[in-house]
Design a protein around this motif. Structure first.
Motif, PDB file in Angstrom:
ATOM      1  N   LEU A 104       0.834  -1.213   0.000  1.00  0.00           N
ATOM      2  CA  LEU A 104       0.000   0.000   0.000  1.00  0.00           C
ATOM      3  C   LEU A 104       0.862   1.254   0.000  1.00  0.00           C
ATOM      4  CD1 LEU A 104      -2.864  -1.012   2.463  1.00  0.00           C
ATOM      5  CD2 LEU A 104      -2.995  -0.755  -0.026  1.00  0.00           C
ATOM      6  N   ASP A 105       1.996   1.213   0.688  1.00  0.00           N
ATOM      7  CA  ASP A 105       2.908   2.358   0.691  1.00  0.00           C
ATOM      8  C   ASP A 105       3.434   2.648  -0.710  1.00  0.00           C
ATOM      9  OD1 ASP A 105       2.575   2.746   3.402  1.00  0.00           O
ATOM     10  OD2 ASP A 105       4.464   1.752   3.962  1.00  0.00           O
ATOM     11  N   LEU A 106       3.605   1.603  -1.517  1.00  0.00           N
ATOM     12  CA  LEU A 106       4.074   1.800  -2.892  1.00  0.00           C
ATOM     13  C   LEU A 106       3.015   2.479  -3.757  1.00  0.00           C
ATOM     14  CD1 LEU A 106       5.876  -1.597  -3.514  1.00  0.00           C
ATOM     15  CD2 LEU A 106       6.936   0.631  -3.125  1.00  0.00           C
ATOM     16  N   LEU A 107       1.755   2.240  -3.435  1.00  0.00           N
ATOM     17  CA  LEU A 107       0.666   2.813  -4.231  1.00  0.00           C
ATOM     18  C   LEU A 107       0.378   4.263  -3.886  1.00  0.00           C
ATOM     19  CD1 LEU A 107      -1.798  -0.208  -4.196  1.00  0.00           C
ATOM     20  CD2 LEU A 107      -0.296   0.519  -6.056  1.00  0.00           C
TER      21      LEU A 107
END
Length: 103
Positions: A99-102
């Motif tokens: 989710l952090d990558l998104l």
């Protein structure tokens, strides 16, 4: 300004047994030096992966002994087949990282 490059994969030094300075260069080096213009200089570019690995290695080498003790304890548990990972925590961390990558 001086720049120091540390090799992450071991000692590889092509100039190990040669002296590279003004008075001890061979004839081929002098010829190649004469053919290059004086305005040019060598440059080094590091990939983002190399920078990340260097930072990780530097950070790991400065870590406290408490963390090393934890790593050694986990290694011993793996050797003894007594390591019981928290699967739900690992899955939650993977999802969090994705989710952090998104975002």
């Amino acid at each position: 300004m001086a720049m120091e490059i540390k090799n992450l994969l071991g000692e590889i030094n092509p100039y190990d047994k040669k002296k590279v300075n003004g008075n001890t260069r061979g004839a081929a080096d002098k010829a190649s030096q004469a053919s290059t213009s004086e305005g040019k200089s060598d440059t080094i570019a590091f990939s983002s992966e190399a920078k990340l690995r260097s930072t990780a290695l530097h950070t790991a080498s400065e870590a406290s002994d408490i963390r090393r003790q934890k790593v050694n304890e986990l290694k011993e548990q793996v050797r003894n087949n007594s390591y019981q990972p928290d699967i739900k925590k690992a899955a939650a961390n993977l999802i969090r990282d994705d989710l952090d990558l998104l975002v």
